[in-house]
Enzyme design. Structure first.
Site, PDB file in Angstrom:
ATOM      1  CG  ASP A 240       3.638  -0.795  -2.434  1.00  0.00           C
ATOM      2  OD1 ASP A 240       4.507  -1.654  -2.183  1.00  0.00           O
ATOM      3  OD2 ASP A 240       3.182  -0.021  -1.581  1.00  0.00           O
ATOM      4  CD  GLU A 318     -19.711   3.795   4.443  1.00  0.00           C
ATOM      5  OE1 GLU A 318     -18.778   3.949   5.250  1.00  0.00           O
ATOM      6  OE2 GLU A 318     -19.532   3.735   3.201  1.00  0.00           O
ATOM      7  CD  GLU A 333      -4.162  -0.349   0.140  1.00  0.00           C
ATOM      8  OE1 GLU A 333      -4.512   0.454   1.037  1.00  0.00           O
ATOM      9  OE2 GLU A 333      -3.706   0.019  -0.953  1.00  0.00           O
ATOM     10  CD  GLU A 342      -6.530   7.463   1.419  1.00  0.00           C
ATOM     11  OE1 GLU A 342      -7.474   6.814   0.899  1.00  0.00           O
ATOM     12  OE2 GLU A 342      -5.351   7.310   1.085  1.00  0.00           O
ATOM     13  CB  SER A 347     -15.674   2.235   4.787  1.00  0.00           C
ATOM     14  OG  SER A 347     -16.026   3.547   4.404  1.00  0.00           O
ATOM     15  CG  HIS A 483       1.522   3.131  -1.975  1.00  0.00           C
ATOM     16  ND1 HIS A 483       1.196   1.858  -1.542  1.00  0.00           N
ATOM     17  CD2 HIS A 483       0.428   3.892  -1.731  1.00  0.00           C
ATOM     18  CE1 HIS A 483      -0.026   1.857  -1.071  1.00  0.00           C
ATOM     19  NE2 HIS A 483      -0.527   3.061  -1.175  1.00  0.00           N
TER      20      HIS A 483
END
Length: 535
Positions: A240, A318, A333, A342, A347, A483
């Site tokens: 991509d 974490e 990303e 997701e 995070s 993508h």
């Protein structure tokens, strides 16, 4: 090679100051090498390349290096194509930098650091290795190692040394096993604490429910990370170009931001962003990823000679220990389909709060989520009308559930029938985990008369806060395809609209309690409404 030939070879070398040599501004290599043979004749004591031991000959010293330090000069010189000229540079380089055998063995011909003629100047003019008949020694040793058929024989080491190495290997293996067990326990404890906190916040007090959720979430998390173990997904992301070149552009064209800075790459994958950061001048980069691709990333980092700058941690961000020194920049990303799929935003926020210095940079630093209406009868027939006649049979019972599934599709820009509206904006420097769940009302103004078949979502990412060179990564239908494509929410039935009509709309987005990484989206388009799952 005798000493007179050695002196002739060195006549063209540059002047410079090396340890143990007096050099003035107009001195040349002749002054440095003059008298080496005389000095060496006074003492044949040869210091080991790696330890303080001294030997009566170079041959004994090299045998010691092979058996005690596991450094085979013959094989190494063969691999590196070292000749009598580069041998001198090699010895002076090792002496001056005091390198360990493991560091030397990682050097490749491409990255060979002793090619400069500066290393023709002796580090120690009394070093017998500089007048050692290197070529004859290598030739004799190679003959010894060749059997009758002309194939290289196995090099042996003393049994006592082998036993010692095997014991060391066993001890290290046991330590590694214990460390892995401790890490697993720490992960389990952290997971338990997080789940307990979530349970308290949501007001759930049922013990059996907590145990069930704990098991389910752990399995879901393991499955999620395991999807990134496979080559195909990383191949898709790296291919991509819109996505990857946006990060490359934002990082490499803002070198003043990265120069001598500490960088954290969350979800580093193949470590491409980590290497961009290192190339831009970062002094230290920590890449973290829970999937097994981290092992390939380690090889990739070494292959590109960034292992002195980039360190990699296998696990979730974490799970990382408290930092001794905080990071200046976070790159990641993290975006999923419809931006929030997701659940990696959590995070990033965790990393920001725990690891980032106040006022530090985040790449990207801002994201927007937009919606627009489309008229795409072809796609509607493909997904919905298909069930009216399946090889001569009616399967309309499938329609209701099919429509509930959001589809990731490349949307043709000409199917749009209104201007897009931003329904959510995230400032990564200040947003909280609660921002991943929201409700927004908005209006869509129709630009033409048509039958609206779906609402389409896409996101834009901005690299601009405090940057001289600003970059936008867009997944809009109007932009080159990525993508991520776009997320299509099909209406149960096409809705007729006219040009200029204002359609009141509402969107509610929340996480699926059974799978926190997936989303449940409720959409109202005028009087029509539906619930969708993105999983």
């Amino acid at each position: 090679m005798n000493s007179s030939a050695l002196i002739n070879n060195c006549e063209s070398s540059e002047s410079g100051a090396m340890e143990g040599v007096d050099v003035d501004s107009d001195s040349g290599s002749d002054n440095d090498w003059e008298g080496i043979e005389e000095e060496v004749s006074l003492s044949f004591q040869t210091l080991c390349l790696f330890c303080p031991e001294v030997f009566n000959s170079a041959e004994l010293m090299f045998e010691h290096c092979q058996t005690q330090h596991m450094f085979d000069l013959v094989s190494y010189c063969k691999k590196m194509d070292i000749n009598s000229y580069s041998y001198i540079k090699f010895i002076n380089y090792v002496r001056s930098h005091k390198l360990s055998p493991s560091v030397i063995c990682e050097i490749t011909k491409i990255s060979c650091p002793w090619t400069s003629d500066d290393y023709m100047k002796p580090y120690n003019v009394s070093d017998p290795l500089l007048t050692f008949d290197f070529e004859n020694y290598i030739e004799e040793k190679m003959k010894e190692r060749m059997d009758i058929d002309g194939t290289e024989c196995t090099v042996t080491i003393p049994q006592a040394r082998l036993d010692t190495l095997l014991q060391e290997l066993h001890d290290k293996s046991m330590k590694l096993k214990v460390a892995c067990e401790r890490i697993d326990k720490m992960k389990l404890a952290a997971k338990t604490v997080l789940l307990c906190n979530n349970q308290m916040c949501s007001g759930v007090n049922n013990r059996s429910s907590y145990q069930e959720d704990k098991s389910s979430n752990n399995e879901d998390d393991n499955y999620y990370f395991s999807t990134y173990d496979h080559f195909a997904i990383h191949h898709e992301m790296l291919q991509d170009k819109i996505r990857t070149l946006a990060y490359q552009d934002a990082i490499l064209n803002n070198p003043e931001v990265f120069h001598n800075k500490r960088v954290l790459d969350v979800g580093c994958g193949t470590s491409i962003l980590s290497m961009f950061a290192a190339k831009a001048g970062a002094s230290f980069v920590m890449g973290v990823d829970r999937s097994d691709v981290i092992f390939q990333a380690m090889d990739i980092v070494r292959e590109n000679n960034y292992d002195q700058v980039i360190d990699l941690f296998k696990g979730r961000v974490e799970d990382m220990p408290d930092p001794e020194q905080k990071m200046d920049i976070i790159v990641s990303e993290w975006m999923g389909y419809f931006l929030l799929f997701e659940g990696m935003l959590d995070s990033i926020i965790y990393a920001r709060e725990k690891f980032l210095v106040p006022g530090g940079h985040i790449f990207p630093d801002r994201c927007t989520l937009s919606l627009l209406a489309v008229c795409d009868i072809e796609k509607y027939k493909e997904y919905v009308d298909f069930w009216d006649n399946v090889y001569g049979f009616k399967m309309t019972a499938m329609k209701k559930d099919v429509i509930k599934e959001a589809n990731v599709e490349t949307v043709k820009p000409e199917t749009a029938c209104c201007k897009p509206v931003i329904v959510k904006e995230l400032d990564l420097t200040t947003c909280q985990t609660s921002d991943s769940e929201f409700t927004t009302t908005f209006d869509l103004v129709m630009s033409r008369a048509c039958a609206v078949t779906a609402i389409v979502g896409y996101f834009d990412c901005f690299f601009d806060k405090g940057l001289a060179h600003k970059v936008v990564l867009s997944t809009s239908p109007e932009s080159p395809s990525t993508h991520w494509k776009q997320t299509m929410f099909l209406l149960e039935n096409p809705v007729q609209v006219i040009e200029g009509e204002v359609v009141p709309c509402k969107i509610s987005c929340r996480r699926n309690r059974r799978d926190p990484r997936s989303l449940i989206v409720k959409l109202n388009f005028g009087k029509y409404h539906n619930q969708y799952y993105l999983s």
